[in-house]
Design a protein around this motif. Structure first.
Motif, PDB file in Angstrom:
ATOM      1  N   HIS A 109       0.796  -1.226   0.000  1.00  0.00           N
ATOM      2  CA  HIS A 109       0.000   0.000   0.000  1.00  0.00           C
ATOM      3  C   HIS A 109       0.827   1.273   0.000  1.00  0.00           C
ATOM      4  O   HIS A 109       0.288   2.355  -0.233  1.00  0.00           O
ATOM      5  CB  HIS A 109      -0.927   0.005   1.215  1.00  0.00           C
ATOM      6  N   GLY A 110       2.126   1.164   0.282  1.00  0.00           N
ATOM      7  CA  GLY A 110       2.956   2.350   0.378  1.00  0.00           C
ATOM      8  C   GLY A 110       2.998   2.862   1.805  1.00  0.00           C
ATOM      9  O   GLY A 110       2.297   2.370   2.695  1.00  0.00           O
ATOM     10  N   SER A 111       3.835   3.872   2.057  1.00  0.00           N
ATOM     11  CA  SER A 111       3.950   4.437   3.399  1.00  0.00           C
ATOM     12  C   SER A 111       3.404   5.859   3.427  1.00  0.00           C
ATOM     13  O   SER A 111       2.258   6.088   3.779  1.00  0.00           O
ATOM     14  CB  SER A 111       5.413   4.408   3.871  1.00  0.00           C
ATOM     15  N   SER A 131      -6.350   4.201  -9.817  1.00  0.00           N
ATOM     16  CA  SER A 131      -5.571   3.249 -10.615  1.00  0.00           C
ATOM     17  C   SER A 131      -4.277   3.840 -11.130  1.00  0.00           C
ATOM     18  O   SER A 131      -3.334   3.126 -11.461  1.00  0.00           O
ATOM     19  CB  SER A 131      -6.414   2.750 -11.797  1.00  0.00           C
ATOM     20  N   GLY A 132      -4.191   5.168 -11.210  1.00  0.00           N
ATOM     21  CA  GLY A 132      -2.993   5.782 -11.753  1.00  0.00           C
ATOM     22  C   GLY A 132      -1.793   5.648 -10.839  1.00  0.00           C
ATOM     23  O   GLY A 132      -0.664   5.488 -11.297  1.00  0.00           O
ATOM     24  N   LYS A 133      -2.021   5.716  -9.518  1.00  0.00           N
ATOM     25  CA  LYS A 133      -0.911   5.712  -8.569  1.00  0.00           C
ATOM     26  C   LYS A 133      -0.925   4.512  -7.632  1.00  0.00           C
ATOM     27  O   LYS A 133       0.092   4.180  -7.032  1.00  0.00           O
ATOM     28  CB  LYS A 133      -0.951   6.995  -7.723  1.00  0.00           C
ATOM     29  N   ASN A 134      -2.057   3.888  -7.492  1.00  0.00           N
ATOM     30  CA  ASN A 134      -2.221   2.848  -6.486  1.00  0.00           C
ATOM     31  C   ASN A 134      -1.461   1.578  -6.831  1.00  0.00           C
ATOM     32  O   ASN A 134      -1.642   0.992  -7.892  1.00  0.00           O
ATOM     33  CB  ASN A 134      -3.716   2.546  -6.329  1.00  0.00           C
ATOM     34  N   ARG A 135      -0.639   1.113  -5.891  1.00  0.00           N
ATOM     35  CA  ARG A 135       0.140  -0.107  -6.095  1.00  0.00           C
ATOM     36  C   ARG A 135      -0.732  -1.356  -6.208  1.00  0.00           C
ATOM     37  O   ARG A 135      -0.281  -2.367  -6.731  1.00  0.00           O
ATOM     38  CB  ARG A 135       1.116  -0.303  -4.931  1.00  0.00           C
ATOM     39  N   ILE A 136      -1.936  -1.281  -5.654  1.00  0.00           N
ATOM     40  CA  ILE A 136      -2.794  -2.466  -5.680  1.00  0.00           C
ATOM     41  C   ILE A 136      -3.919  -2.331  -6.699  1.00  0.00           C
ATOM     42  O   ILE A 136      -4.879  -3.086  -6.659  1.00  0.00           O
ATOM     43  CB  ILE A 136      -3.376  -2.776  -4.286  1.00  0.00           C
TER      44      ILE A 136
END
Length: 460
Positions: free
Chosen positions: A237-239, A248-253
């Motif tokens: 998910h990131g920190s 959807s553009g930035k989300n790792r999942i």
């Protein structure tokens, strides 16, 4: 003159008016306002917890922080620096081991974080997350810029996580310290403090998802085995840059980025996937194909040796058939039909439904991640490789002699060997005739018995 604590308040005010003494407590605070009205009389100090401590108390006056000093009509020298620890002694112990408590000129002081006259009460929530982040951002500008653009940073909810929720406040420790709240083995618990709290407004399903993590292969490896290499919340998910699932553009999942996210740890497996019949269309932008989470799930990822796992031997067929039994998928991509029926009616499928974990499932023949079209020379189902594939379970005397003859999957009965089809038809006819005969016999017997009882009853 100094030290006039024996004087009365009015005496002190009179002498102070003459400009000859220093005044303690509330008396001096009142006198300070004459010159420092923008500070002492303004909203900043008025709304601070220090001003609320009560008139006449040392903490409620200027001298509580600045100390007693001489002044006259001409003014006064610069007062001593405030010593917050005089009152906040419990903080000193935390700060002494904190990354901020190190003895150097660059380390932040109390006023850098809390302000001077505009100290905000600890329980004040209005704008809390933005306020704390901005304070930390004065030094940590790069992290602050990322946080502001994150799901946490943009959320209007006052209870959303901010810097101190994750890193602590006075007891901030370096990430490499095992006692740090952001140490790799502690990260999941730090996130769970908020995300398992339904009072923060999280839906029950979201809370359950976090609980599921701790029972997954990743969660058990981290919390029970202490494996530093196992995935924690921030890996997926990131920190500072946590984003929403719909971004959807930035989300790792997001679906388009799941293989890359999983591939950070499972690089070898992802490379196989990207060469497969699923991975190649995915690289071309086709998001209909399955990705890691379709087969392995998300927070519930379990070992393939665990009975409830989606990749457990007896569950593999059901997992694959989520897509391969859908008419929309079959029709859209020209996938051979009746894969459910032809597998489940086979010896392999019937045995698997009965709980046999040794019998072949989809992955046994087609592989798990390296699934290829049968026309591919590297495919496990290519004619040249079937002996090797079947030989994983069945002993092969001659490796060059194929084990299988005819079709393994038959889409229609007519596609099967003529003898198999004939035997099936004869069997069905025989069973039908037998059942019809016995049913007719039973009906005839019931009719005959009924008539006999009626006739016997009339004779009496």
């Amino acid at each position: 003159m100094k030290g006039i604590h024996g004087f009365g308040l009015f005496t002190a005010l009179f002498l102070a008016a003459a400009g000859v003494v220093a005044m303690p407590g509330a008396a001096q605070a009142a006198e300070c306002i004459d010159c420092h009205e923008e500070v002492a009389g303004g909203a900043a100090l008025k709304d601070s917890p220090h001003a609320k401590l009560g008139e006449g108390k040392a903490g409620g006056s200027c001298v509580a922080c600045h100390g007693e000093f001489d002044f006259s009509d001409e003014g006064h020298a610069k007062p001593p620096k405030a010593n917050c620890v005089k009152c906040h002694q419990a903080v000193e112990a935390h700060m002494s081991v904190s990354v901020h408590g190190v003895a150097n000129e660059d380390a932040p002081k109390c006023v850098d974080c809390h302000g001077t006259h505009d100290v905000v009460k600890k329980g004040a929530n209005h704008g809390r997350n933005q306020r704390i982040a901005a304070k930390c951002g004065a030094c940590h500008d790069k992290e602050y810029a990322i946080y502001k653009d994150s799901w946490h940073g943009k959320a209007p909810n006052e209870k959303v996580a901010t810097c101190t929720d994750c890193h602590g406040d006075h007891d901030v420790l370096p990430p490499g310290d095992p006692k740090s709240t952001v140490f790799r083995l502690n990260q999941a618990q730090s996130c769970a403090k908020c995300h398992m709290d339904e009072e923060r407004g999280f839906p029950p399903a979201a809370v359950s998802a976090v609980k599921d993590y701790f029972g997954s292969v990743h969660g058990i490896a981290v919390t029970k085995s202490g494996l530093m290499v196992s995935a924690t919340c921030i890996d997926c998910h990131g920190s500072h840059d946590v984003t929403h699932g719909n971004d959807s553009g930035k989300n790792r999942i997001s679906r388009a980025k799941i293989p890359a996210t999983c591939g950070k740890c499972h690089a070898g497996v992802v490379n196989l996937y990207l060469e497969s019949v699923h991975g190649k269309p995915f690289l071309e932008g086709n998001l209909d194909v399955p990705v890691c989470t379709d087969c392995h799930r998300t927070h519930q990822i379990a070992s393939h040796l665990t009975a409830g796992a989606s990749t457990y031997a007896t569950n593999v067929a059901e997992t694959c058939l989520k897509c391969h039994s859908q008419a929309s998928v079959v029709n859209k991509y020209g996938i051979p039909e009746a894969r459910v029926q032809t597998y489940q009616e086979s010896f392999h499928g019937a045995s698997s439904k009965l709980g046999d974990t040794r019998v072949a499932n989809c992955a046994s023949c087609h592989e798990a991640h390296d699934i290829r079209a049968s026309s591919d020379p590297k495919a496990s189902t290519n004619a040249a490789n079937t002996s090797k594939t079947c030989g994983k379970c069945h002993s092969v005397d001659d490796g060059n002699k194929p084990i299988t003859t005819g079709k393994i999957h038959s889409s229609l009965a007519e596609d099967r060997h003529w003898l198999t089809a004939l035997v099936e038809k004869v069997y069905i006819a025989l069973v039908s005739v037998t059942m019809t005969f016995f049913l007719s016999y039973i009906i005839a017997d019931i009719v005959r018995t009924s008539r006999k009882r009626k006739g016997g009853g009339g004779g009496h």
